[in-house]
Design a protein around this motif. Structure first.
Motif, PDB file in Angstrom:
ATOM      1  N   SER A  45      15.084   3.159   1.837  1.00  0.00           N
ATOM      2  CA  SER A  45      15.000   4.032   3.018  1.00  0.00           C
ATOM      3  C   SER A  45      14.097   5.230   2.746  1.00  0.00           C
ATOM      4  O   SER A  45      13.551   5.827   3.674  1.00  0.00           O
ATOM      5  N   TYR A  46      13.950   5.589   1.466  1.00  0.00           N
ATOM      6  CA  TYR A  46      13.116   6.719   1.059  1.00  0.00           C
ATOM      7  C   TYR A  46      12.354   6.334  -0.206  1.00  0.00           C
ATOM      8  O   TYR A  46      12.752   5.415  -0.930  1.00  0.00           O
ATOM      9  N   ALA A  47      11.285   7.040  -0.490  1.00  0.00           N
ATOM     10  CA  ALA A  47      10.554   6.836  -1.739  1.00  0.00           C
ATOM     11  C   ALA A  47      11.307   7.520  -2.876  1.00  0.00           C
ATOM     12  O   ALA A  47      11.994   8.528  -2.672  1.00  0.00           O
ATOM     13  N   PHE A  48      11.183   6.976  -4.088  1.00  0.00           N
ATOM     14  CA  PHE A  48      11.844   7.546  -5.271  1.00  0.00           C
ATOM     15  C   PHE A  48      10.848   7.530  -6.423  1.00  0.00           C
ATOM     16  O   PHE A  48      10.344   6.475  -6.803  1.00  0.00           O
ATOM     17  N   SER A  49      10.547   8.704  -6.948  1.00  0.00           N
ATOM     18  CA  SER A  49       9.549   8.794  -8.015  1.00  0.00           C
ATOM     19  C   SER A  49      10.154   8.711  -9.404  1.00  0.00           C
ATOM     20  O   SER A  49       9.434   8.520 -10.384  1.00  0.00           O
ATOM     21  N   ASP A  82      14.538   5.383 -15.108  1.00  0.00           N
ATOM     22  CA  ASP A  82      14.508   5.158 -13.663  1.00  0.00           C
ATOM     23  C   ASP A  82      13.407   4.178 -13.264  1.00  0.00           C
ATOM     24  O   ASP A  82      12.394   4.028 -13.965  1.00  0.00           O
ATOM     25  N   LEU A  83      13.607   3.545 -12.106  1.00  0.00           N
ATOM     26  CA  LEU A  83      12.624   2.622 -11.535  1.00  0.00           C
ATOM     27  C   LEU A  83      12.059   3.234 -10.256  1.00  0.00           C
ATOM     28  O   LEU A  83      12.730   3.246  -9.218  1.00  0.00           O
ATOM     29  N   PRO A  84      10.851   3.782 -10.294  1.00  0.00           N
ATOM     30  CA  PRO A  84      10.270   4.368  -9.078  1.00  0.00           C
ATOM     31  C   PRO A  84      10.004   3.286  -8.026  1.00  0.00           C
ATOM     32  O   PRO A  84       9.749   2.119  -8.358  1.00  0.00           O
ATOM     33  N   MET A 124      16.880   2.174 -13.294  1.00  0.00           N
ATOM     34  CA  MET A 124      17.957   2.752 -12.517  1.00  0.00           C
ATOM     35  C   MET A 124      17.431   3.300 -11.182  1.00  0.00           C
ATOM     36  O   MET A 124      16.360   3.891 -11.117  1.00  0.00           O
ATOM     37  N   ILE A 125      18.215   3.090 -10.115  1.00  0.00           N
ATOM     38  CA  ILE A 125      17.848   3.612  -8.800  1.00  0.00           C
ATOM     39  C   ILE A 125      19.072   4.274  -8.161  1.00  0.00           C
ATOM     40  O   ILE A 125      20.211   3.856  -8.402  1.00  0.00           O
ATOM     41  N   PRO A 126      18.879   5.282  -7.317  1.00  0.00           N
ATOM     42  CA  PRO A 126      20.006   5.917  -6.622  1.00  0.00           C
ATOM     43  C   PRO A 126      20.442   5.073  -5.426  1.00  0.00           C
ATOM     44  O   PRO A 126      19.610   4.656  -4.610  1.00  0.00           O
ATOM     45  N   THR A 127      21.734   4.804  -5.318  1.00  0.00           N
ATOM     46  CA  THR A 127      22.223   3.932  -4.240  1.00  0.00           C
ATOM     47  C   THR A 127      22.024   4.550  -2.860  1.00  0.00           C
ATOM     48  O   THR A 127      21.896   3.827  -1.871  1.00  0.00           O
ATOM     49  N   SER A 128      21.965   5.879  -2.791  1.00  0.00           N
ATOM     50  CA  SER A 128      21.819   6.533  -1.487  1.00  0.00           C
ATOM     51  C   SER A 128      20.412   6.383  -0.922  1.00  0.00           C
ATOM     52  O   SER A 128      20.175   6.699   0.245  1.00  0.00           O
TER      53      SER A 128
END
Length: 464
Positions: free
Chosen positions: A19-23, A29-31, A61-65
């Protein structure tokens, strides 16, 4: 971070969409980018984080939100042995020819009130209502006026369903009351109701949540509008009122629910209304690749941009190839550029499965492989020919292929062995790939997987 597994919001192997980008905030972490699709590997001891894998096989790792579960695939399976049914006016599969009507009318002794609606031959874009009465066939033009349908310009209807229902109740000026529609033959029937199937799979969008803004283009089916939905800009393809468009847009959307890749334009959902369907996709703010190249030119489009566009497009096509899907109309006009500069293939939903032989039709001659033009045989290898033309477009900054050769003479030159020269400053490796893709023997053309490997190697050495 400890990775002791506990119950989390997503089960392993669940596909999610961003739903959003993740850097990313740490090496673990997995961008990912917005709308990118990922697969859950496992949960962790923190319900706010899960381990996931992207399309390239990288894990982290990714944030579930930041992600939501992907919606289900919609399959509109055609029914091979279903008895003929009456015309479905909600998604009007209007008969193109009256031969069936006359044979049916003869078989039924032209019973009064037997009718069908077909596309008008004398007034393209309008319909014709054909009605049997006293052993003859009467034809009534259905006029499209002010977004309404009418026969006598006294009674107006929002769509064909209402018009037919009206004249089934009362002749109201027609030769007779409508009684029975001619059974539909040779048109696709689905094993499920399309509207119900899309709603059940979670692809239906509430019309009140979608705001339509300015027109941003025209497509084969109708206007493409800029819209707003859930706080984001979207592109909305609005269906023209015709049977071909109705069937085409449903099948396009159905295919889009099953094809998921970073370099394909993402489907967000559909809006079903009484007289139209709206196809909602992600908005590609920088427009088509061909317009991008032409408007910016060699002073603003770098070598790095060119190889990125080539790799992105090839990656999307390699995915279609892996799914045994053929595009049939690959060209720079059918590749869109996102705000981040990512190239994504569009209109692939109008594709057909491999080895499909089409009967006639108009094709974009300068982009179409000889065997497709000559025999209407399309394959991933005919798409590869088109990709070679697209590469030429990229490295010529959007020029029209085969300059100075009249359109009518292009195929004649190609069949005699003519191939376009390399654009100025085109890397030799890219031009060699173009020539390989234009091999007259389709079996000798590279696959998209092979082409992507070659382009990726070139990208690694391209700095600016």
């Amino acid at each position: 971070m400890s990775h002791t597994t506990v119950r989390g919001p997503f089960a392993p192997d669940t596909e999610v969409v961003a739903s959003y980008a993740f850097s990313g905030t740490s090496p673990e972490d997995l961008p990912f980018s917005k709308l990118e699709r990922l697969t859950i590997v496992r949960a962790t001891n923190d319900a706010n984080w899960v381990k996931a894998r992207n399309r390239d096989g990288m894990e982290g790792m990714i944030p579930t939100s930041y992600v939501t579960e992907s919606r289900k695939e919609v399959k509109l399976n055609t029914m091979a042995s279903k008895p003929p049914t009456v015309i479905n006016f909600k998604f009007p599969h209007v008969l193109n020819y009256s031969r069936l009507f006359h044979s049916e009318a003869t078989h039924r002794r032209r019973e009064d009130g037997l009718f069908l609606v077909r596309e008008s031959t004398n007034f393209p874009g309008d319909y014709t209502l054909c009605v049997c009465f006293e052993r003859k066939v009467e034809h009534y033009r259905v006029i499209y006026k002010d977004n309404k349908l009418t026969i006598d310009e006294e009674e107006f209807f929002d769509h064909l369903t209402k018009l037919v229902e009206h004249y089934e109740q009362d002749a109201d000026g027609l030769c007779t009351q409508l009684k029975r529609s001619v059974p539909k033959q040779g048109r696709r029937e689905y094993s499920v109701d399309p509207e119900k199937a899309f709603k059940a799979a979670g692809w239906s969008i509430n019309r009140q949540e979608l705001k339509l803004l300015d027109s941003i283009g025209k497509g084969e089916f109708g206007d493409v509008l800029l819209g707003e939905w859930q706080g984001q800009k979207v592109a909305v393809k609005r269906l023209k009122d015709s049977s071909r468009a109705a069937q085409g847009i449903l099948e396009e959307a159905s295919l889009m629910t099953s094809l998921k890749h970073n370099n394909l334009v993402n489907l967000l959902g559909l809006v079903f209304e009484d007289s139209c369907i709206l196809l909602v996709t992600e908005f590609m703010s920088k427009g088509s690749l061909v317009d991008y190249l032409r408007s910016r030119g060699r002073f603003h489009v770098s070598k790095r941009d060119q190889i990125n566009f080539a790799c992105d497009t090839c990656s999307g096509m390699a995915y279609l190839e892996s799914q045994k899907v053929v595009h049939r109309d690959l060209a720079a006009r059918n590749v869109l550029i996102s705000e981040e500069g990512v190239a994504k293939v569009c209109d692939f939903g109008l594709a057909h499965e491999m080895n499909l032989k089409l009967d006639g039709g108009k094709f974009p001659i300068k982009w179409t492989a000889p065997e497709a033009l000559r025999h209407s045989k399309f394959s991933n290898k005919s798409d590869m020919w088109s990709f070679g033309i697209l590469l030429w477009e990229i490295y010529s900054f959007g020029r029209v292929p085969y300059p100075r050769i009249p359109l009518a003479d292009v195929m004649k030159h190609v069949e005699k062995g003519y191939r376009m020269e390399a654009p100025d400053l085109c890397p030799p490796e890219v031009y060699q790939l173009m020539k390989d893709s234009w091999n007259e023997n389709c079996n000798r053309r590279p696959t998209f997987h092979e082409a992507y490997k070659r382009l990726s190697q070139l990208r690694q050495s391209t700095l600016a």
